[in-house]
Design a protein around this motif. Sequence first.
Motif, PDB file in Angstrom:
ATOM      1  N   MET A   1       0.831  -1.190   0.000  1.00  9.56           N
ATOM      2  CA  MET A   1       0.000   0.000   0.000  1.00  9.56           C
ATOM      3  C   MET A   1       0.874   1.252   0.000  1.00  9.56           C
ATOM      4  N   ALA A   2       0.275   2.351  -0.445  1.00  7.74           N
ATOM      5  CA  ALA A   2       0.950   3.633  -0.319  1.00  7.74           C
ATOM      6  C   ALA A   2       0.861   4.065   1.136  1.00  7.74           C
ATOM      7  N   ALA A   3       2.000   4.347   1.740  1.00  6.87           N
ATOM      8  CA  ALA A   3       2.020   4.740   3.145  1.00  6.87           C
ATOM      9  C   ALA A   3       1.576   6.182   3.343  1.00  6.87           C
ATOM     10  N   ALA A   4       1.567   6.957   2.266  1.00  4.25           N
ATOM     11  CA  ALA A   4       1.131   8.356   2.302  1.00  4.25           C
ATOM     12  C   ALA A   4       0.689   8.728   0.898  1.00  4.25           C
ATOM     13  N   GLU A   5       0.153   9.925   0.733  1.00  2.00           N
ATOM     14  CA  GLU A   5      -0.207  10.367  -0.615  1.00  2.00           C
ATOM     15  C   GLU A   5       1.056  10.498  -1.451  1.00  2.00           C
ATOM     16  N   LEU A   6       1.028   9.918  -2.640  1.00  2.00           N
ATOM     17  CA  LEU A   6       2.192   9.925  -3.525  1.00  2.00           C
ATOM     18  C   LEU A   6       1.834  10.648  -4.816  1.00  2.00           C
ATOM     19  N   PRO A   7       2.533  11.720  -5.145  1.00  2.00           N
ATOM     20  CA  PRO A   7       2.236  12.433  -6.394  1.00  2.00           C
ATOM     21  C   PRO A   7       2.803  11.699  -7.593  1.00  2.00           C
ATOM     22  N   MET A   8       2.323  12.034  -8.767  1.00  2.00           N
ATOM     23  CA  MET A   8       2.899  11.502  -9.991  1.00  2.00           C
ATOM     24  C   MET A   8       4.360  11.925 -10.081  1.00  2.00           C
ATOM     25  N   GLY A   9       5.216  10.986 -10.481  1.00  2.00           N
ATOM     26  CA  GLY A   9       6.631  11.301 -10.601  1.00  2.00           C
ATOM     27  C   GLY A   9       7.434  11.050  -9.349  1.00  2.00           C
ATOM     28  N   GLN A  10       6.805  10.505  -8.302  1.00  2.00           N
ATOM     29  CA  GLN A  10       7.522  10.216  -7.053  1.00  2.00           C
ATOM     30  C   GLN A  10       8.387   8.965  -7.205  1.00  2.00           C
ATOM     31  N   VAL A  11       9.662   9.073  -6.848  1.00  2.00           N
ATOM     32  CA  VAL A  11      10.534   7.903  -6.805  1.00  2.00           C
ATOM     33  C   VAL A  11      10.311   7.214  -5.466  1.00  2.00           C
ATOM     34  N   LEU A  12       9.848   5.988  -5.490  1.00  2.00           N
ATOM     35  CA  LEU A  12       9.415   5.308  -4.277  1.00  2.00           C
ATOM     36  C   LEU A  12      10.594   4.908  -3.393  1.00  2.00           C
ATOM     37  N   GLN A  13      10.459   5.249  -2.108  1.00  2.00           N
ATOM     38  CA  GLN A  13      11.420   4.884  -1.086  1.00  2.00           C
ATOM     39  C   GLN A  13      10.731   3.964  -0.076  1.00  2.00           C
ATOM     40  N   ALA A  14      11.503   3.413   0.835  1.00  2.00           N
ATOM     41  CA  ALA A  14      10.941   2.479   1.818  1.00  2.00           C
ATOM     42  C   ALA A  14       9.819   3.119   2.629  1.00  2.00           C
ATOM     43  N   ALA A  15       9.964   4.406   2.975  1.00  2.00           N
ATOM     44  CA  ALA A  15       8.957   5.078   3.802  1.00  2.00           C
ATOM     45  C   ALA A  15       7.644   5.303   3.058  1.00  2.00           C
ATOM     46  N   ASP A  16       7.652   5.163   1.731  1.00  2.00           N
ATOM     47  CA  ASP A  16       6.435   5.396   0.934  1.00  2.00           C
ATOM     48  C   ASP A  16       5.550   4.161   0.851  1.00  2.00           C
TER      49      ASP A  16
END
Length: 217
Positions: A1-16
Amino acid sequence: MAAAELPMGQVLQAADLRWQTWPETAVAAGYITRKDTPKGLEDTMGATTRSAFLSGEPIRPQKLVRPESGFMAAILPAGYRAVAIVTDTRGSNSAGGFILPNDRVDVIRTFRDEANSKATSSDVQVSQTILTDIRVLAVGQLIQEKNGTNVVTGETATLALTPTQAETITLAQKVGSLSLALRSLADSGRPVEAEAQAAPDTALTVVRFGVARQQTR
């Protein structure tokens, strides 16, 4: 799941990212599950989001771009080309800096009318709307509004254009300056017939393989 709101173009990190218990009957095709992909978190990190995610929304590979793929090419609709145009860094050519990615704009070409300038012994400038209802892909290096803040005016705007429109705007940059006029949301997708009735037709002469032809909007 997304851990927070993620905008388009976000490079995913562990915290996301996070695992979340989910009813087995509600698992749709394409969901990343720990049962089928134990290293799902590790495998997903480093990917870029093709569109925004809400907090708690399941992460699907179809909405991600892998690091080895081009992000702009991934979000560009089939049959379109991404073309960057130079804008005024003071914002006068981009609605005062209020144009954001995914807005729709008209492209206005301004140039010096050589014939009338010579005839009147003055500097005669002419403006023409050469493209209408064009989607903005990016402004400067920003591809999406973040946290409700307006985009910082960039030196370039990247537009989604058909191949014919790409030729028109490339030539227009060589023979004049370009401005972007922000369209109302209510006007986006307006039929071409209505657009043609509202404004006179304009064209540029494009030379391809030594043959000149008129290129309309």
